[in-house]
Design a protein around this motif. Structure first.
Motif, PDB file in Angstrom:
ATOM      1  N   ARG A   1      24.655 -26.559  -4.463  1.00 38.49           N
ATOM      2  CA  ARG A   1      24.024 -25.784  -3.390  1.00 38.49           C
ATOM      3  C   ARG A   1      25.005 -25.512  -2.252  1.00 38.49           C
ATOM      4  NH1 ARG A   1      19.111 -28.879  -1.319  1.00 38.49           N
ATOM      5  NH2 ARG A   1      18.886 -26.993  -0.041  1.00 38.49           N
ATOM      6  N   ALA A   2      25.867 -26.470  -1.975  1.00 39.71           N
ATOM      7  CA  ALA A   2      26.875 -26.278  -0.933  1.00 39.71           C
ATOM      8  C   ALA A   2      27.861 -25.186  -1.331  1.00 39.71           C
ATOM      9  CB  ALA A   2      27.610 -27.588  -0.664  1.00 39.71           C
ATOM     10  N   TYR A   3      28.257 -25.187  -2.608  1.00 37.95           N
ATOM     11  CA  TYR A   3      29.188 -24.158  -3.076  1.00 37.95           C
ATOM     12  C   TYR A   3      28.548 -22.771  -3.008  1.00 37.95           C
ATOM     13  CZ  TYR A   3      32.373 -21.481  -5.942  1.00 37.95           C
ATOM     14  OH  TYR A   3      33.240 -20.514  -6.385  1.00 37.95           O
ATOM     15  N   LEU A   4      27.299 -22.674  -3.357  1.00 38.69           N
ATOM     16  CA  LEU A   4      26.604 -21.385  -3.271  1.00 38.69           C
ATOM     17  C   LEU A   4      26.515 -20.918  -1.818  1.00 38.69           C
ATOM     18  CD1 LEU A   4      23.726 -21.935  -5.860  1.00 38.69           C
ATOM     19  CD2 LEU A   4      25.760 -20.498  -6.123  1.00 38.69           C
ATOM     20  N   ALA A   5      26.295 -21.839  -0.903  1.00 38.05           N
ATOM     21  CA  ALA A   5      26.269 -21.490   0.522  1.00 38.05           C
ATOM     22  C   ALA A   5      27.629 -20.979   0.979  1.00 38.05           C
ATOM     23  CB  ALA A   5      25.852 -22.702   1.349  1.00 38.05           C
ATOM     24  N   TYR A   6      28.688 -21.580   0.434  1.00 38.04           N
ATOM     25  CA  TYR A   6      30.054 -21.137   0.740  1.00 38.04           C
ATOM     26  C   TYR A   6      30.289 -19.706   0.253  1.00 38.04           C
ATOM     27  CZ  TYR A   6      34.994 -20.508  -0.522  1.00 38.04           C
ATOM     28  OH  TYR A   6      36.248 -19.996  -0.727  1.00 38.04           O
ATOM     29  N   THR A   7      29.847 -19.400  -0.956  1.00 39.85           N
ATOM     30  CA  THR A   7      30.054 -18.050  -1.499  1.00 39.85           C
ATOM     31  C   THR A   7      29.303 -16.992  -0.694  1.00 39.85           C
ATOM     32  OG1 THR A   7      28.196 -18.233  -3.069  1.00 39.85           O
ATOM     33  CG2 THR A   7      30.377 -18.964  -3.821  1.00 39.85           C
ATOM     34  N   LYS A   8      28.237 -17.412  -0.036  1.00 40.21           N
ATOM     35  CA  LYS A   8      27.445 -16.480   0.777  1.00 40.21           C
ATOM     36  C   LYS A   8      27.871 -16.504   2.246  1.00 40.21           C
ATOM     37  CE  LYS A   8      23.374 -17.184  -2.171  1.00 40.21           C
ATOM     38  NZ  LYS A   8      21.975 -17.716  -2.204  1.00 40.21           N
ATOM     39  N   SER A   9      28.836 -17.352   2.566  1.00 46.47           N
ATOM     40  CA  SER A   9      29.324 -17.481   3.943  1.00 46.47           C
ATOM     41  C   SER A   9      28.210 -17.896   4.913  1.00 46.47           C
ATOM     42  CB  SER A   9      29.968 -16.172   4.418  1.00 46.47           C
ATOM     43  OG  SER A   9      30.685 -16.357   5.620  1.00 46.47           O
ATOM     44  N   GLU A  10      27.317 -18.757   4.447  1.00 49.52           N
ATOM     45  CA  GLU A  10      26.239 -19.226   5.314  1.00 49.52           C
ATOM     46  C   GLU A  10      26.800 -20.163   6.374  1.00 49.52           C
ATOM     47  OE1 GLU A  10      23.257 -20.985   2.862  1.00 49.52           O
ATOM     48  OE2 GLU A  10      22.789 -19.124   1.794  1.00 49.52           O
ATOM     49  N   THR A  11      26.377 -19.999   7.603  1.00 48.61           N
ATOM     50  CA  THR A  11      26.903 -20.830   8.689  1.00 48.61           C
ATOM     51  C   THR A  11      26.021 -22.029   8.984  1.00 48.61           C
ATOM     52  OG1 THR A  11      25.819 -19.409  10.319  1.00 48.61           O
ATOM     53  CG2 THR A  11      28.106 -18.883   9.755  1.00 48.61           C
ATOM     54  N   VAL A  12      24.763 -21.960   8.609  1.00 48.97           N
ATOM     55  CA  VAL A  12      23.841 -23.091   8.741  1.00 48.97           C
ATOM     56  C   VAL A  12      23.404 -23.468   7.334  1.00 48.97           C
ATOM     57  CG1 VAL A  12      21.627 -23.889   9.633  1.00 48.97           C
ATOM     58  CG2 VAL A  12      23.051 -22.371  11.021  1.00 48.97           C
ATOM     59  N   ILE A  13      23.625 -24.722   6.949  1.00 47.03           N
ATOM     60  CA  ILE A  13      23.339 -25.144   5.583  1.00 47.03           C
ATOM     61  C   ILE A  13      22.406 -26.354   5.575  1.00 47.03           C
ATOM     62  CG2 ILE A  13      25.507 -24.234   4.713  1.00 47.03           C
ATOM     63  CD1 ILE A  13      26.641 -27.050   4.717  1.00 47.03           C
ATOM     64  N   LYS A  14      21.707 -26.516   4.464  1.00 50.86           N
ATOM     65  CA  LYS A  14      20.751 -27.615   4.327  1.00 50.86           C
ATOM     66  C   LYS A  14      21.315 -28.772   3.513  1.00 50.86           C
ATOM     67  CE  LYS A  14      16.731 -24.548   4.656  1.00 50.86           C
ATOM     68  NZ  LYS A  14      15.490 -24.063   3.982  1.00 50.86           N
ATOM     69  N   THR A  15      22.509 -28.626   2.991  1.00 54.97           N
ATOM     70  CA  THR A  15      23.111 -29.664   2.161  1.00 54.97           C
ATOM     71  C   THR A  15      23.859 -30.682   3.010  1.00 54.97           C
ATOM     72  OG1 THR A  15      25.049 -28.263   1.859  1.00 54.97           O
ATOM     73  CG2 THR A  15      23.336 -28.167   0.169  1.00 54.97           C
ATOM     74  N   MET A  16      24.157 -31.812   2.402  1.00 56.71           N
ATOM     75  CA  MET A  16      24.925 -32.885   3.025  1.00 56.71           C
ATOM     76  C   MET A  16      26.352 -32.884   2.468  1.00 56.71           C
ATOM     77  SD  MET A  16      23.016 -34.621   5.197  1.00 56.71           S
ATOM     78  CE  MET A  16      22.434 -32.998   5.716  1.00 56.71           C
ATOM     79  N   PRO A  17      27.268 -33.572   3.118  1.00 56.53           N
ATOM     80  CA  PRO A  17      28.636 -33.649   2.575  1.00 56.53           C
ATOM     81  C   PRO A  17      28.645 -34.300   1.194  1.00 56.53           C
ATOM     82  CG  PRO A  17      28.531 -34.500   4.824  1.00 56.53           C
ATOM     83  CD  PRO A  17      27.123 -34.306   4.379  1.00 56.53           C
ATOM     84  N   SER A  18      29.525 -33.823   0.332  1.00 56.50           N
ATOM     85  CA  SER A  18      29.708 -34.414  -0.994  1.00 56.50           C
ATOM     86  C   SER A  18      30.892 -35.375  -1.035  1.00 56.50           C
ATOM     87  CB  SER A  18      29.915 -33.310  -2.039  1.00 56.50           C
ATOM     88  OG  SER A  18      28.746 -32.553  -2.211  1.00 56.50           O
ATOM     89  N   PHE A  19      31.764 -35.261  -0.041  1.00 54.17           N
ATOM     90  CA  PHE A  19      32.930 -36.125   0.055  1.00 54.17           C
ATOM     91  C   PHE A  19      33.090 -36.592   1.493  1.00 54.17           C
ATOM     92  CE2 PHE A  19      33.581 -33.171  -3.423  1.00 54.17           C
ATOM     93  CZ  PHE A  19      33.999 -33.988  -4.459  1.00 54.17           C
ATOM     94  N   LEU A  20      33.622 -37.790   1.641  1.00 50.58           N
ATOM     95  CA  LEU A  20      33.926 -38.336   2.956  1.00 50.58           C
ATOM     96  C   LEU A  20      35.418 -38.614   3.060  1.00 50.58           C
ATOM     97  CD1 LEU A  20      31.205 -41.080   3.660  1.00 50.58           C
ATOM     98  CD2 LEU A  20      31.558 -38.981   4.975  1.00 50.58           C
ATOM     99  N   LYS A  21      35.940 -38.414   4.251  1.00 52.27           N
ATOM    100  CA  LYS A  21      37.310 -38.847   4.539  1.00 52.27           C
ATOM    101  C   LYS A  21      37.243 -39.557   5.885  1.00 52.27           C
ATOM    102  CE  LYS A  21      42.093 -37.161   4.512  1.00 52.27           C
ATOM    103  NZ  LYS A  21      42.468 -37.721   3.196  1.00 52.27           N
TER     104      LYS A  21
END
Length: 312
Positions: A32-52
């Protein structure tokens, strides 16, 4: 045992860990995060998949270009605060990288950081110079901690070449520590992936093949030759806007430095990449706030310093 050579693609490092620690929920969140990226969404409902999370800013090696871009304060990320972060995102996170520009081995609680992530079914990676004095028991405990990947930065096989970049490092100590790591890995029969990483620098080209051969001989799991990136990124500042798309990082990764500030990028330090301060602002306000929106937006990112000339 097979040794992978010259694999420089960043995401290749993380595929094995993602498979090991994956779940349907994590995969759905990432998709879902990747799909939001492809649509250039600025507000997303997903959480981080990776932490640093930079658990240590301390580093005494004084690398040639690293010293140009960031101060190395003696600050360490509090373990209690780390546990809160892990607890909140455990259902979504594949992996936590416990380093940034400091050396994680300087944090005396490193092993506990690793163990806690694994109890929450999250993979762990560290990157280190290995130029640090530690007793044998530490190297055995590190291997036994369950750490998934250890990246060891060694940029030459002779002291003169090595110290041209890592000016305060000790190559003999580094190789001795690497030997201890590999010894305890074999003794304890642990599946930690130990990777020799070498920066491609003008003065070490004559030693790159020797380094590769040495990594195979001592039974490292991988050898990676990496393009030195600091100077090219500084050069990018001199050109006009070149970015044509938004960046995927603020959709999938949460980067927190030792001061508990959220950064937009783990690559660029010569510009202000701070998105917010978790000491003063909530995660939700930062994750979908105005600063991160400027990077997720295809048009606004071209006006943001640092991002606009990034070629990655």
């Amino acid at each position: 045992m097979k040794t992978r050579l010259f694999t420089t693609a960043y995401w290749h490092r993380h595929i094995r860990i993602a498979i090991k620690y994956g779940s349907i929920r994590k995969l759905v969140n990432l998709t879902r995060a990747y799909l939001a990226y492809t649509k250039s969404e600025t507000v997303i409902k997903t959480m981080p998949s990776f932490l640093k999370i930079e658990i240590s800013r301390k580093c005494t090696i004084k690398c040639k270009y690293c010293e140009m871009i960031a101060a190395k304060e003696e600050t360490f990320y509090p373990f209690d605060r780390y546990k809160q972060i892990i607890d909140r995102f455990a259902d979504y996170i594949f992996e936590v990288s416990l380093y940034d520009i400091g050396d994680p081995l300087e944090n005396n609680e490193l092993v506990e950081f690793i163990k806690y992530a694994h109890r929450k079914k999250i993979g762990t990676t560290i990157s280190t110079s290995l130029s640090i004095n530690k007793p044998d028991i530490f190297w055995e405990q590190l291997v036994l901690s369950g750490i998934d990947r250890i990246i060891v930065a060694i940029d030459g096989v002779s002291e003169d070449v090595y110290k041209k970049y890592r000016t305060n490092g000790d190559l003999a100590l580094v190789l001795s520590n690497l030997d201890r790591l590999l010894y305890y890995k074999a003794k304890q029969k642990k599946n930690v992936f130990i990777e020799w990483q070498m920066l491609d620098l003008p003065w070490n080209k004559s030693e790159q093949n020797a380094a590769k051969e040495m990594s195979v001989k001592i039974r490292c799991n991988g050898f990676t030759l990496v393009n030195e990136a600091v100077l090219p990124r500084l050069e990018n500042k001199k050109v006009n806007t070149i970015r044509k798309k938004n960046c995927i990082l603020p959709y999938i990764i949460l980067i927190i430095n030792s001061l508990n500030k959220v950064r937009a990028c783990y690559k660029i330090y010569h510009e202000d990449m701070i998105l917010g301060d978790l000491n003063q602002t909530s995660f939700d306000s930062i994750w979908n706030g105005p600063e991160i929106a400027r990077i997720r937006d295809k048009k606004k990112i071209c006006t943001r310093q640092g991002c606009r000339t990034c070629r990655e």
